[in-house]
Enzyme design. Sequence first.
Site, PDB file in Angstrom:
ATOM      1  N   HIS A  26      10.267 -78.402 -26.469  1.00 48.42           N
ATOM      2  CA  HIS A  26       8.882 -78.533 -26.726  1.00 48.42           C
ATOM      3  C   HIS A  26       8.413 -79.697 -25.896  1.00 48.42           C
ATOM      4  O   HIS A  26       7.266 -79.958 -25.939  1.00 48.42           O
ATOM      5  CB  HIS A  26       9.022 -79.082 -28.389  1.00 48.42           C
ATOM      6  CG  HIS A  26       9.544 -80.462 -28.438  1.00 48.42           C
ATOM      7  ND1 HIS A  26      10.835 -80.743 -28.476  1.00 48.42           N
ATOM      8  CD2 HIS A  26       8.761 -81.490 -28.634  1.00 48.42           C
ATOM      9  CE1 HIS A  26      11.037 -81.942 -28.716  1.00 48.42           C
ATOM     10  NE2 HIS A  26       9.579 -82.552 -28.913  1.00 48.42           N
TER      11      HIS A  26
HETATM   12  C1  UD1 Z   1       5.066 -84.681 -30.486  1.00 55.29           C
HETATM   13  C2  UD1 Z   1       5.439 -85.995 -29.928  1.00 55.29           C
HETATM   14  C3  UD1 Z   1       7.105 -85.753 -29.557  1.00 55.29           C
HETATM   15  C4  UD1 Z   1       7.771 -85.208 -30.607  1.00 55.29           C
HETATM   16  C5  UD1 Z   1       7.312 -83.605 -31.249  1.00 55.29           C
HETATM   17  C6  UD1 Z   1       7.956 -83.218 -32.609  1.00 55.29           C
HETATM   18  C7  UD1 Z   1       3.808 -87.102 -28.807  1.00 55.29           C
HETATM   19  C8  UD1 Z   1       3.107 -87.567 -27.793  1.00 55.29           C
HETATM   20  N1  UD1 Z   1       4.646 -86.284 -28.790  1.00 55.29           N
HETATM   21  O1  UD1 Z   1       4.839 -83.638 -29.499  1.00 55.29           O
HETATM   22  O2  UD1 Z   1       7.178 -86.896 -29.116  1.00 55.29           O
HETATM   23  O3  UD1 Z   1       9.066 -85.121 -29.991  1.00 55.29           O
HETATM   24  O4  UD1 Z   1       5.848 -84.113 -31.551  1.00 55.29           O
HETATM   25  O5  UD1 Z   1       7.715 -82.006 -32.720  1.00 55.29           O
HETATM   26  O6  UD1 Z   1       3.199 -87.545 -30.022  1.00 55.29           O
HETATM   27  N2  UD1 Z   1       0.705 -77.629 -32.748  1.00 55.29           N
HETATM   28  C9  UD1 Z   1       0.418 -76.698 -33.711  1.00 55.29           C
HETATM   29  N3  UD1 Z   1       0.659 -76.840 -35.177  1.00 55.29           N
HETATM   30  C10 UD1 Z   1       1.172 -78.322 -35.444  1.00 55.29           C
HETATM   31  C11 UD1 Z   1       1.439 -79.211 -34.505  1.00 55.29           C
HETATM   32  C12 UD1 Z   1       1.187 -79.039 -33.304  1.00 55.29           C
HETATM   33  O7  UD1 Z   1       0.063 -75.488 -33.599  1.00 55.29           O
HETATM   34  O8  UD1 Z   1       1.346 -78.446 -36.801  1.00 55.29           O
HETATM   35  C13 UD1 Z   1       0.342 -77.288 -31.591  1.00 55.29           C
HETATM   36  C14 UD1 Z   1      -1.163 -77.806 -31.087  1.00 55.29           C
HETATM   37  O9  UD1 Z   1      -1.285 -76.867 -30.181  1.00 55.29           O
HETATM   38  C15 UD1 Z   1      -1.047 -78.960 -30.483  1.00 55.29           C
HETATM   39  C16 UD1 Z   1       0.507 -78.947 -29.786  1.00 55.29           C
HETATM   40  O10 UD1 Z   1       1.103 -78.134 -30.598  1.00 55.29           O
HETATM   41  O11 UD1 Z   1      -1.891 -79.219 -29.591  1.00 55.29           O
HETATM   42  C17 UD1 Z   1       0.963 -80.197 -29.462  1.00 55.29           C
HETATM   43  O12 UD1 Z   1       1.253 -80.914 -30.473  1.00 55.29           O
HETATM   44  P1  UD1 Z   1       1.294 -82.688 -30.549  1.00 55.29           P
HETATM   45  O13 UD1 Z   1       1.425 -83.368 -31.847  1.00 55.29           O
HETATM   46  O14 UD1 Z   1       0.070 -83.175 -29.534  1.00 55.29           O
HETATM   47  O15 UD1 Z   1       2.605 -82.868 -29.546  1.00 55.29           O
HETATM   48  P2  UD1 Z   1       4.061 -82.287 -29.550  1.00 55.29           P
HETATM   49  O16 UD1 Z   1       4.361 -81.313 -28.533  1.00 55.29           O
HETATM   50  O17 UD1 Z   1       4.127 -81.523 -31.066  1.00 55.29           O
END
Ligand code: UD1
Length: 366
Positions: free
Chosen positions: A204
């Site tokens: 991820h």
């Molecule tokens: C975040 C953390 C990372 C952690 C990870 C655990 C930061 C910079 N990164 O990364 O350190 O290891 O969480 O999972 O904070 N999305 C969904 N549904 C959700 C959550 C996310 O669809 O419930 C999608 C969205 O398109 C979003 C993308 O995933 O834009 C990324 O989510 P984000 O929370 O920005 O970062 P992670 O990659 O999850």
Amino acid sequence: MKVSIVVGTRPQIIKSAPVYHALAKSGHECDIVNTGQHYDYEMNKIFFKELSLPDPSADLNVGAGTPSEQVSAIVAGLGKLFASAKPDLVISPGDTNSALSAGIAAAKSGVPLAHLESGCRSNDFQMAEEVNRRILDHMSQLLLCPTPGCVKNVRAEKVLADEVVNVGDTMYDSLLRFVPSLQKIDAASKHGLEEGGYAFMTLHRAETVDDPGSLRSVLEGVGSLGIPVAFSVHPRTRERLRAFNVSPGPNVTLLEPLPYVETLSMASRSKFVVTDSGGLQKEAYWLGKAVLIPRDETEWHEIVDAGAAFLTGSSAEKIRRDARKLSRVRQSAFKATKRIFGRGNASENVVRAVSRFLGAGGKKGS
Ligand code: UD1
């Protein structure tokens, strides 16, 4: 004394759960605030349920956005909340955007701040989490480190915290709570997989999945390992697979993001684990499973040094080469440095450190 723990993503909920339970048991008034950085049920609320946490006292529902949008929305929301709730201490776990934002909001509201999982470093400044964790450490008054190496890191940076304490890893506490029930949960056969006959994979990290070349190369590597691969797919990764039009090989089965206990069950029954997640690297190690890490560095280098994990980078060839070494990993590799993460009582150590800190007046944030 009132302690607020701020979470927003799944690893933060796992790290915080034993701390919440230990604080509540010790008589501290404690609540959990959810930023909603992770917003799908299976990325957030399900972990509250599995880990027996109460509903959050507040939910900011910030959802997806650019990092700047996430940080500014969380800082603004928490600033308002702290002004009315007036916690005596904010605990911010990990290194996500939610963790950084909780730190900024506490500092700007004059609320003392404790960083849980302080001091871990990858020394890769391109990584959002590395920037977040460094800033958080320098803003916090109480640093709760998971390993002696993490204590060394913050000492080397001469952080001005009031206290730096090696408490152990609270993720280990969480895992130990569920190890006895893992015997009864057979997530592998639910997915048609035989115990010991598959690899369990998660990917991820932005560095792995946001670059089409690196994502393709990692999938090419695992696609040629000649073993079924159960791939629990994070929403970010699912989106990138679609956007880059990348399909994993026929030996790879795509799964939804799995809940906590199912993830542990899948890892514990696997032959080995492939992951770029820091949390799952440690969980696999504690469960006695060797790990291929498709990154160039890790925060948990002790596991690599012990010979239980291999840093493959995203090279397909290196993944294949290191996979051949997995059968030679000895059980002793899993015992060598296990204790550096503590003895499964990190959350009790956190309570002691917090009580001492608050009893000493808990210096106000900057
Ligand atoms: C975040 C953390 C990372 C952690 C990870 C655990 C930061 C910079 N990164 O990364 O350190 O290891 O969480 O999972 O904070 N999305 C969904 N549904 C959700 C959550 C996310 O669809 O419930 C999608 C969205 O398109 C979003 C993308 O995933 O834009 C990324 O989510 P984000 O929370 O920005 O970062 P992670 O990659 O999850």
